[in-house]
Design a protein around this motif. Structure first.
Motif, PDB file in Angstrom:
ATOM      1  N   VAL A  94      -3.808  -8.817   4.292  1.00 13.51           N
ATOM      2  CA  VAL A  94      -2.826  -7.791   3.963  1.00 13.51           C
ATOM      3  C   VAL A  94      -3.307  -6.432   4.455  1.00 13.51           C
ATOM      4  N   SER A  95      -2.352  -5.564   4.730  1.00 14.98           N
ATOM      5  CA  SER A  95      -2.685  -4.225   5.221  1.00 14.98           C
ATOM      6  C   SER A  95      -3.171  -3.308   4.114  1.00 14.98           C
ATOM      7  N   ALA A  96      -2.717  -3.556   2.886  1.00  9.62           N
ATOM      8  CA  ALA A  96      -3.068  -2.678   1.772  1.00  9.62           C
ATOM      9  C   ALA A  96      -2.761  -3.390   0.461  1.00  9.62           C
ATOM     10  N   PHE A  97      -3.348  -2.873  -0.615  1.00  7.76           N
ATOM     11  CA  PHE A  97      -3.060  -3.347  -1.962  1.00  7.76           C
ATOM     12  C   PHE A  97      -2.515  -2.192  -2.798  1.00  7.76           C
ATOM     13  N   VAL A  98      -1.501  -2.491  -3.608  1.00 10.42           N
ATOM     14  CA  VAL A  98      -1.084  -1.622  -4.712  1.00 10.42           C
ATOM     15  C   VAL A  98      -1.171  -2.500  -5.949  1.00 10.42           C
ATOM     16  N   ILE A  99      -2.033  -2.121  -6.892  1.00  6.50           N
ATOM     17  CA  ILE A  99      -2.342  -3.002  -8.024  1.00  6.50           C
ATOM     18  C   ILE A  99      -2.128  -2.287  -9.347  1.00  6.50           C
ATOM     19  N   SER A 100      -1.278  -2.878 -10.180  1.00  8.77           N
ATOM     20  CA  SER A 100      -1.222  -2.510 -11.597  1.00  8.77           C
ATOM     21  C   SER A 100      -2.054  -3.565 -12.309  1.00  8.77           C
ATOM     22  N   PRO A 101      -3.305  -3.267 -12.597  1.00  4.17           N
ATOM     23  CA  PRO A 101      -4.279  -4.314 -12.904  1.00  4.17           C
ATOM     24  C   PRO A 101      -4.223  -4.852 -14.326  1.00  4.17           C
ATOM     25  N   SER A 102      -4.716  -6.075 -14.464  1.00  5.30           N
ATOM     26  CA  SER A 102      -4.954  -6.672 -15.775  1.00  5.30           C
ATOM     27  C   SER A 102      -6.312  -6.202 -16.284  1.00  5.30           C
ATOM     28  N   TYR A 103      -6.446  -6.089 -17.591  1.00  4.70           N
ATOM     29  CA  TYR A 103      -7.719  -5.723 -18.182  1.00  4.70           C
ATOM     30  C   TYR A 103      -8.618  -6.955 -18.317  1.00  4.70           C
ATOM     31  N   ALA A 116      11.325   4.158 -11.400  1.00  7.99           N
ATOM     32  CA  ALA A 116      11.813   3.924 -10.039  1.00  7.99           C
ATOM     33  C   ALA A 116      11.270   4.983  -9.076  1.00  7.99           C
ATOM     34  N   LEU A 117      11.308   6.231  -9.498  1.00 12.64           N
ATOM     35  CA  LEU A 117      10.774   7.308  -8.655  1.00 12.64           C
ATOM     36  C   LEU A 117       9.273   7.157  -8.485  1.00 12.64           C
ATOM     37  N   PHE A 118       8.591   6.764  -9.555  1.00  9.77           N
ATOM     38  CA  PHE A 118       7.143   6.556  -9.458  1.00  9.77           C
ATOM     39  C   PHE A 118       6.822   5.460  -8.445  1.00  9.77           C
ATOM     40  N   GLY A 119       7.582   4.358  -8.457  1.00 18.17           N
ATOM     41  CA  GLY A 119       7.362   3.283  -7.488  1.00 18.17           C
ATOM     42  C   GLY A 119       7.544   3.768  -6.064  1.00 18.17           C
ATOM     43  N   LYS A 120       8.575   4.573  -5.848  1.00 16.37           N
ATOM     44  CA  LYS A 120       8.829   5.144  -4.517  1.00 16.37           C
ATOM     45  C   LYS A 120       7.678   6.061  -4.106  1.00 16.37           C
ATOM     46  N   ASN A 121       7.240   6.916  -5.027  1.00 22.19           N
ATOM     47  CA  ASN A 121       6.145   7.846  -4.709  1.00 22.19           C
ATOM     48  C   ASN A 121       4.847   7.105  -4.399  1.00 22.19           C
ATOM     49  N   ALA A 122       4.557   6.054  -5.178  1.00 19.36           N
ATOM     50  CA  ALA A 122       3.330   5.290  -4.959  1.00 19.36           C
ATOM     51  C   ALA A 122       3.357   4.613  -3.593  1.00 19.36           C
ATOM     52  N   ALA A 123       4.502   4.029  -3.241  1.00 20.17           N
ATOM     53  CA  ALA A 123       4.621   3.359  -1.935  1.00 20.17           C
ATOM     54  C   ALA A 123       4.496   4.369  -0.791  1.00 20.17           C
ATOM     55  N   GLU A 124       5.112   5.513  -0.950  1.00 19.06           N
ATOM     56  CA  GLU A 124       5.032   6.533   0.106  1.00 19.06           C
ATOM     57  C   GLU A 124       3.604   7.052   0.262  1.00 19.06           C
ATOM     58  N   ALA A 125       2.886   7.180  -0.854  1.00 18.72           N
ATOM     59  CA  ALA A 125       1.486   7.618  -0.785  1.00 18.72           C
ATOM     60  C   ALA A 125       0.643   6.585  -0.043  1.00 18.72           C
ATOM     61  N   MET A 126       0.897   5.306  -0.300  1.00 20.58           N
ATOM     62  CA  MET A 126       0.150   4.267   0.404  1.00 20.58           C
ATOM     63  C   MET A 126       0.494   4.244   1.891  1.00 20.58           C
ATOM     64  N   ILE A 133      -2.162   4.434   5.065  1.00 20.58           N
ATOM     65  CA  ILE A 133      -2.439   3.404   6.076  1.00 20.58           C
ATOM     66  C   ILE A 133      -1.858   3.744   7.442  1.00 20.58           C
ATOM     67  N   VAL A 134      -0.840   4.581   7.465  1.00 12.66           N
ATOM     68  CA  VAL A 134      -0.218   4.915   8.748  1.00 12.66           C
ATOM     69  C   VAL A 134      -0.807   6.189   9.342  1.00 12.66           C
ATOM     70  N   ASP A 135      -0.971   7.218   8.509  1.00 10.26           N
ATOM     71  CA  ASP A 135      -1.396   8.521   9.004  1.00 10.26           C
ATOM     72  C   ASP A 135      -2.817   8.902   8.610  1.00 10.26           C
ATOM     73  N   GLY A 136      -3.470   8.057   7.821  1.00  9.42           N
ATOM     74  CA  GLY A 136      -4.825   8.372   7.397  1.00  9.42           C
ATOM     75  C   GLY A 136      -4.906   9.453   6.337  1.00  9.42           C
ATOM     76  N   GLU A 137      -3.772   9.751   5.659  1.00 11.33           N
ATOM     77  CA  GLU A 137      -3.750  10.772   4.608  1.00 11.33           C
ATOM     78  C   GLU A 137      -4.009  10.090   3.264  1.00 11.33           C
ATOM     79  N   ARG A 138      -5.241  10.122   2.835  1.00 10.87           N
ATOM     80  CA  ARG A 138      -5.635   9.417   1.618  1.00 10.87           C
ATOM     81  C   ARG A 138      -5.081  10.108   0.380  1.00 10.87           C
ATOM     82  N   PRO A 139      -4.590   9.325  -0.605  1.00 15.43           N
ATOM     83  CA  PRO A 139      -4.097   9.936  -1.848  1.00 15.43           C
ATOM     84  C   PRO A 139      -5.238  10.614  -2.603  1.00 15.43           C
ATOM     85  N   PRO A 140      -4.914  11.545  -3.508  1.00 12.80           N
ATOM     86  CA  PRO A 140      -5.966  12.131  -4.342  1.00 12.80           C
ATOM     87  C   PRO A 140      -6.592  11.060  -5.224  1.00 12.80           C
TER      88      PRO A 140
END
Length: 336
Positions: free
Chosen positions: A119-128, A296-306, A310-317
């Motif tokens: 996979v190119s990237a992971f977005v994880i809402s993790p289990s404890y 819904a907005l949070f999901g969009k923001n998280a995907a755009e940050a990722m 991966i595309v532009d090399g702009e790492r999230p905070p």
């Protein structure tokens, strides 16, 4: 014999992710021209040779995102996953979604499987629970990874974390109930000592203390079943309680059901505020007041940050929290 340079060597030399190098090698239009030039220079500097046939077999540049969710049965997480998946799709990325059902062993298994499928990237809402080994394997594989909504790995310099400002939500909910005249307010739901429970409780505990009121917590699974059971059981022996802030809307909706069974009028005799503001909150009766997180907005923001990573090399905070607001409805305001 000198070791042959790899795609990871190119990525490190260019200061981008492995996925970005793969996209450049496939002449993807998703990559900015300046980034493409940086990768091309790194390839030339290192003398890297692209084995296109082997890459095709691995699916290395398939643009596949691994989206791992701790509980897809919960509408809150389902809405997040759907929003993120649609945002990735609009940019030409496919998403493989896995539900771990709060099981760290399943989480480790699906992480390993997705790494194998490159996979190119992971977005994880993790289990404890479990250990850090799955995240260590992600690190060794060099795959950009974000933790969302929950944080289980403290290394946010490696695995950035994004969530909502749950503490602020607890403050808003508690101040609202106090303004309505409530003084015996309890917090209901959430497993004890879980970071997400402590986070959602923190604003409530702090605000109760600031008003010289005593906080009281009833821990349990964040489910409708628990909410209904609490409503049926604890109100018989705790009649002085006049309001509840619930860990989630599911708990609050369960309480609505239980209180209706015993003839207590929510919004009049007893006030409730939930957390998340899922769609059903506005459809239930009485309609549920809730801390709105705009999932819904949070999901969009998280995907755009990722994608920016991966595309532009702009790492999230390392850490980012999005604001919340309180939606006031009948369960706290009353039928009027």
């Amino acid at each position: 014999m000198k070791k042959r340079p790899t795609i990871l060597d190119v990525a490190r030399h260019a200061g981008v992710s492995k996925s970005t190098v793969s996209l450049v090698l496939q002449n993807s239009t998703l990559v900015k021209e300046t980034t493409r030039e940086d990768v091309a220079k790194a390839i030339a500097d290192l003398g890297y040779v692209y084995n296109r046939s082997a890459a095709g077999l691995r699916g290395a540049a398939s643009g596949l995102i691994g989206l791992i969710i701790n509980d897809l049965r919960n509408p809150f997480f389902t809405e997040f996953a759907a929003s993120a998946q649609m945002t990735f799709a609009q940019k030409g990325y496919s998403t493989v979604i896995a539900n771990t059902d709060e099981d760290p062993d399943i989480q480790a298994q699906v992480i390993d499987s997705m790494i194998e499928h490159d996979v190119s990237a992971f977005v994880i809402s993790p289990s404890y629970g479990g250990d850090e080994q799955p995240f260590d394997r992600i690190r060794r594989a060099g795959i950009p990874t974000m933790q969302v909504l929950r944080q289980v790995d403290e290394r946010t310099d490696l695995f950035p974390f994004a969530s909502h400002d749950y503490k602020a939500g607890g403050v808003l909910a508690t101040e609202h109930l106090i303004d309505l005249g409530c003084r015996n307010i309890v917090f209901v739901g959430g497993l004890e000592d879980r970071p997400i429970t402590l986070e959602r409780m923190s604003g409530y505990v702090e605000t109760m203390g600031a008003h010289a009121l005593v906080p009281s917590v009833f821990h349990g699974r964040p489910s409708r079943v628990f909410g209904r059971e609490i409503a049926l059981k604890f109100l018989d022996s705790h009649r002085q309680i006049d309001a509840a802030i619930c860990f989630s809307d599911l708990v609050a909706l369960g309480m609505l059901s239980g209180l209706a069974e015993v003839g207590i009028r929510v919004g009049e005799d007893f006030k409730i505020v939930g957390f998340d503001d899922i769609e059903e909150s506005s459809l239930a009766y009485p309609r549920l007041s809730s801390v709105r997180c705009d999932t819904a907005l949070f999901g969009k923001n998280a995907a755009e940050a990722m994608l920016a990573w991966i595309v532009d090399g702009e790492r999230p905070p390392d850490t980012k929290r999005y604001g919340v607001e309180l939606t006031k409805r009948q369960s706290s305001l009353g039928a009027g």
